[in-house]
Design an enzyme around this catalytic site. Structure first.
Site, PDB file in Angstrom:
ATOM      1  N   PHE A   1     -47.734  -1.541 -25.913  1.00 12.00           N
ATOM      2  CA  PHE A   1     -46.848  -0.413 -26.284  1.00 12.00           C
ATOM      3  C   PHE A   1     -47.355   0.341 -27.518  1.00 12.00           C
ATOM      4  CE2 PHE A   1     -42.704  -2.534 -24.481  1.00 12.00           C
ATOM      5  CZ  PHE A   1     -43.160  -2.338 -23.190  1.00 12.00           C
TER       6      PHE A   1
ATOM      7  N   SER B   1     -42.922  -5.392 -19.152  1.00 15.06           N
ATOM      8  CA  SER B   1     -44.312  -5.409 -19.595  1.00 15.06           C
ATOM      9  C   SER B   1     -44.699  -6.829 -19.982  1.00 15.06           C
ATOM     10  CB  SER B   1     -44.509  -4.484 -20.792  1.00 15.06           C
ATOM     11  OG  SER B   1     -45.756  -4.774 -21.385  1.00 15.06           O
TER      12      SER B   1
ATOM     13  N   LYS C   1     -37.092  -0.997 -14.898  1.00 15.95           N
ATOM     14  CA  LYS C   1     -38.430  -1.262 -14.330  1.00 15.95           C
ATOM     15  C   LYS C   1     -38.692  -2.759 -14.343  1.00 15.95           C
ATOM     16  CE  LYS C   1     -43.276   0.130 -14.526  1.00 15.95           C
ATOM     17  NZ  LYS C   1     -44.226   1.115 -15.032  1.00 15.95           N
TER      18      LYS C   1
ATOM     19  N   ASN D   1     -54.732  -4.507 -18.499  1.00 12.12           N
ATOM     20  CA  ASN D   1     -54.445  -3.932 -19.817  1.00 12.12           C
ATOM     21  C   ASN D   1     -53.499  -4.819 -20.599  1.00 12.12           C
ATOM     22  OD1 ASN D   1     -51.686  -2.506 -20.634  1.00 12.12           O
ATOM     23  ND2 ASN D   1     -51.833  -2.449 -18.404  1.00 12.12           N
TER      24      ASN D   1
ATOM     25  N   ASN E   1     -46.989  -7.526 -22.013  1.00  9.81           N
ATOM     26  CA  ASN E   1     -47.758  -7.463 -23.256  1.00  9.81           C
ATOM     27  C   ASN E   1     -46.933  -7.412 -24.533  1.00  9.81           C
ATOM     28  OD1 ASN E   1     -50.188  -7.408 -21.744  1.00  9.81           O
ATOM     29  ND2 ASN E   1     -49.788  -5.264 -21.279  1.00  9.81           N
ATOM     30  N   THR E   2     -45.612  -7.536 -24.415  1.00  2.28           N
ATOM     31  CA  THR E   2     -44.763  -7.667 -25.604  1.00  2.28           C
ATOM     32  C   THR E   2     -44.098  -9.040 -25.505  1.00  2.28           C
ATOM     33  OG1 THR E   2     -44.377  -5.298 -25.852  1.00  2.28           O
ATOM     34  CG2 THR E   2     -42.726  -6.749 -26.809  1.00  2.28           C
TER      35      THR E   2
ATOM     36  N   ASN F   1     -44.017  -3.114 -12.310  1.00  2.08           N
ATOM     37  CA  ASN F   1     -44.969  -3.080 -13.429  1.00  2.08           C
ATOM     38  C   ASN F   1     -46.236  -3.854 -13.029  1.00  2.08           C
ATOM     39  OD1 ASN F   1     -45.933  -2.805 -16.138  1.00  2.08           O
ATOM     40  ND2 ASN F   1     -43.821  -2.772 -16.846  1.00  2.08           N
TER      41      ASN F   1
HETATM   42  C1  FMN Z   1     -53.436   1.100 -19.102  1.00  4.97           C
HETATM   43  C2  FMN Z   1     -52.037   0.942 -18.583  1.00  4.97           C
HETATM   44  C3  FMN Z   1     -50.975   1.085 -19.446  1.00  4.97           C
HETATM   45  C4  FMN Z   1     -49.668   0.942 -18.981  1.00  4.97           C
HETATM   46  N1  FMN Z   1     -48.627   1.103 -19.841  1.00  4.97           N
HETATM   47  C5  FMN Z   1     -47.362   1.011 -19.380  1.00  4.97           C
HETATM   48  C6  FMN Z   1     -46.263   1.248 -20.236  1.00  4.97           C
HETATM   49  O1  FMN Z   1     -46.410   1.567 -21.411  1.00  4.97           O
HETATM   50  N2  FMN Z   1     -45.012   1.119 -19.722  1.00  4.97           N
HETATM   51  C7  FMN Z   1     -44.787   0.787 -18.414  1.00  4.97           C
HETATM   52  O2  FMN Z   1     -43.639   0.695 -17.991  1.00  4.97           O
HETATM   53  N3  FMN Z   1     -45.813   0.585 -17.569  1.00  4.97           N
HETATM   54  C8  FMN Z   1     -47.083   0.691 -18.014  1.00  4.97           C
HETATM   55  N4  FMN Z   1     -48.127   0.488 -17.156  1.00  4.97           N
HETATM   56  C9  FMN Z   1     -47.843   0.083 -15.756  1.00  4.97           C
HETATM   57  C10 FMN Z   1     -47.878   1.271 -14.792  1.00  4.97           C
HETATM   58  O3  FMN Z   1     -46.867   2.207 -15.092  1.00  4.97           O
HETATM   59  C11 FMN Z   1     -47.673   0.778 -13.339  1.00  4.97           C
HETATM   60  O4  FMN Z   1     -46.397   0.195 -13.218  1.00  4.97           O
HETATM   61  C12 FMN Z   1     -48.716  -0.264 -12.932  1.00  4.97           C
HETATM   62  O5  FMN Z   1     -49.965   0.024 -13.481  1.00  4.97           O
HETATM   63  C13 FMN Z   1     -48.857  -0.355 -11.410  1.00  4.97           C
HETATM   64  O6  FMN Z   1     -49.282   0.858 -10.852  1.00  4.97           O
HETATM   65  P1  FMN Z   1     -50.827   1.191 -10.503  1.00  4.97           P
HETATM   66  O7  FMN Z   1     -51.352   0.049  -9.693  1.00  4.97           O
HETATM   67  O8  FMN Z   1     -50.773   2.499  -9.766  1.00  4.97           O
HETATM   68  O9  FMN Z   1     -51.525   1.309 -11.801  1.00  4.97           O
HETATM   69  C14 FMN Z   1     -49.429   0.626 -17.606  1.00  4.97           C
HETATM   70  C15 FMN Z   1     -50.524   0.490 -16.737  1.00  4.97           C
HETATM   71  C16 FMN Z   1     -51.814   0.639 -17.203  1.00  4.97           C
HETATM   72  C17 FMN Z   1     -52.966   0.489 -16.237  1.00  4.97           C
END
Ligand code: FMN
Length: 370
Positions: free
Chosen positions: A121, A182, A225, A117, A184-185, A254
């Site tokens: 934000f 993140s 985080k 992804n 992505n920023t 993350n």
């Molecule tokens: C579509 C998507 C959007 C996410 N957006 C955020 C976010 O806005 N802020 C954040 O701290 N982590 C974000 N994450 C990261 C998740 O909170 C998590 O740390 C990461 O996906 C690893 O866990 P997982 O393997 O169970 O998905 C996002 C993950 C995904 C897949």
């Protein structure tokens, strides 16, 4: 079973973000309908006193939480508890409302049980989210609020930007997570560096104390985080800042910018989550637990698809765990499977409570960091 054999094949043929938006709308409606809410609760909740723990001064009915990014705007604070979660983290919320990156920005990698992804934000902004939370009322499980930097704000003014969101959302969160990881920023992850992180966390902690004093309660737990792509020297610097600023916990991790071992040939920028992240995130958790000698609670997240995956992270040092990608692949019964499975793991290990299991593996001398 029903999800993986029937719903998932259908849903995975649709655009990932369109499905996400549909699910948010559906869950929001269910949360407003008492009859459906009751059905969901009965279907998914697992109550077992062995899973109850107190972490950072908060009581968690079970250690399985929803990770940030699923409910960016806090629209599901009534619905998520119905799925059996023990806590939830909303956001990332930024001070300014923002649309995020252009679509498409969310990609499935089914062969790898992963997602990429680069949402960037997308969220309604701190003012709008505060209004949502005020209307929704206090959820029955601890609520974490994840805050990040607005894209239009330069890195040099990041502190004031985080402070705005923190103050605006303060009354509604049981704990707060400072997102500096993140991918992505642009530039955000520079805030993980020792001196910048110290400055940011110091300012937030000062405001935390001030707001808590005004409201006559103790300061709220503030967590940070982190990314899975950090090397040991960077992790060490973060641990030092966390200790100096009396940060309550670390969310690890993350998404990753690495693309190791993928079978899917998909060349998209963004953060990778799901199965390919599991081992790396567990290794970071273990390292942090050993470095801090278990003194700082860790929320373990990355590639949890089963009770065994959650158990692995708890043994490595996570007091609590979170899921996101696993939920997309395994469906809503994932939380029930994990909570029931954790009870079975406790019985098999002869342990009384989930707290007793935290860091059991990290104490093994064979697992000391190299
Ligand atoms: C579509 C998507 C959007 C996410 N957006 C955020 C976010 O806005 N802020 C954040 O701290 N982590 C974000 N994450 C990261 C998740 O909170 C998590 O740390 C990461 O996906 C690893 O866990 P997982 O393997 O169970 O998905 C996002 C993950 C995904 C897949």
């Amino acid at each position: 079973m029903l999800y993986t054999s029937l719903f998932r094949p259908f849903l995975f043929r649709q655009d990932p973000e369109a499905v996400h938006e549909l699910v948010i709308r559906l869950l929001e409606q269910v949360g407003k309908t008492p009859l459906l809410s009751g059905c969901l609760r009965r279907c998914f909740s697992v109550e077992d006193r062995r899973l109850v723990s107190t972490v950072m001064g908060l009581r968690f009915p079970n250690p399985v939480g929803l990770a940030a990014g699923f409910d960016k705007n806090g629209r599901l604070v009534r619905s998520i508890p119905l799925l059996g979660f023990g806590f939830m983290e909303i956001g990332t919320v930024t001070a300014h409302p923002q649309a995020g990156n252009p679509r498409p920005r969310l990609f499935r990698l089914p062969a790898d049980q992963a997602l990429i992804n680069r949402m960037g934000f997308n969220n309604a902004g701190a003012d709008a989210v505060a209004k949502h939370l005020e209307q929704a009322g206090k959820p029955p499980i601890p609520l974490g609020i994840n805050i990040g930097k607005s894209k239009i704000v330069p890195l040099s003014q990041a502190v004031a930007d985080y402070l705005y969101s923190f103050e605006r959302l303060y009354p509604w969160g049981d704990f707060f997570v400072v997102n500096v990881s993140s991918p992505n920023t642009p530039g955000l992850r520079q805030l993980q560096e020792g001196s910048l992180l110290g400055e940011l966390l110091h300012a937030l902690q000062e405001q935390n104390i001030q707001l808590a004093t005004q409201a006559h309660h103790p300061p709220k737990p503030l967590l940070v985080k982190i990314a899975p792509d950090l090397v040991p020297s960077q992790l060490d610097a973060i641990v030092d800042v966390v200790a100096e600023q009396r940060i309550a916990g670390i969310v690890a991790t993350n998404t990753t910018v690495a693309r190791n071992g993928l079978t899917t040939a998909l060349d998209e920028a963004g953060g990778l989550s799901g199965r390919p992240l599991r081992q790396r995130s567990t290794a970071i958790i273990r390292y942090l637990f050993q470095r801090t000698e278990g003194r700082i609670p860790i929320i373990g997240v990355g590639g949890i698809f089963s009770a065994a995956d959650a158990w692995e992270k708890i043994l490595a040092g996570a007091s609590l765990v979170q899921v996101y990608t696993g939920l997309i692949y395994e469906g809503p019964s994932l939380v029930r499977h994990i909570t029931r499975g954790l009870c079975a793991c406790l019985s098999a290990a002869g342990l009384q409570t989930v707290t007793d299991a935290v860091g059991q593996d990290a104490c093994n001398p064979e697992n000391t960091p190299r």
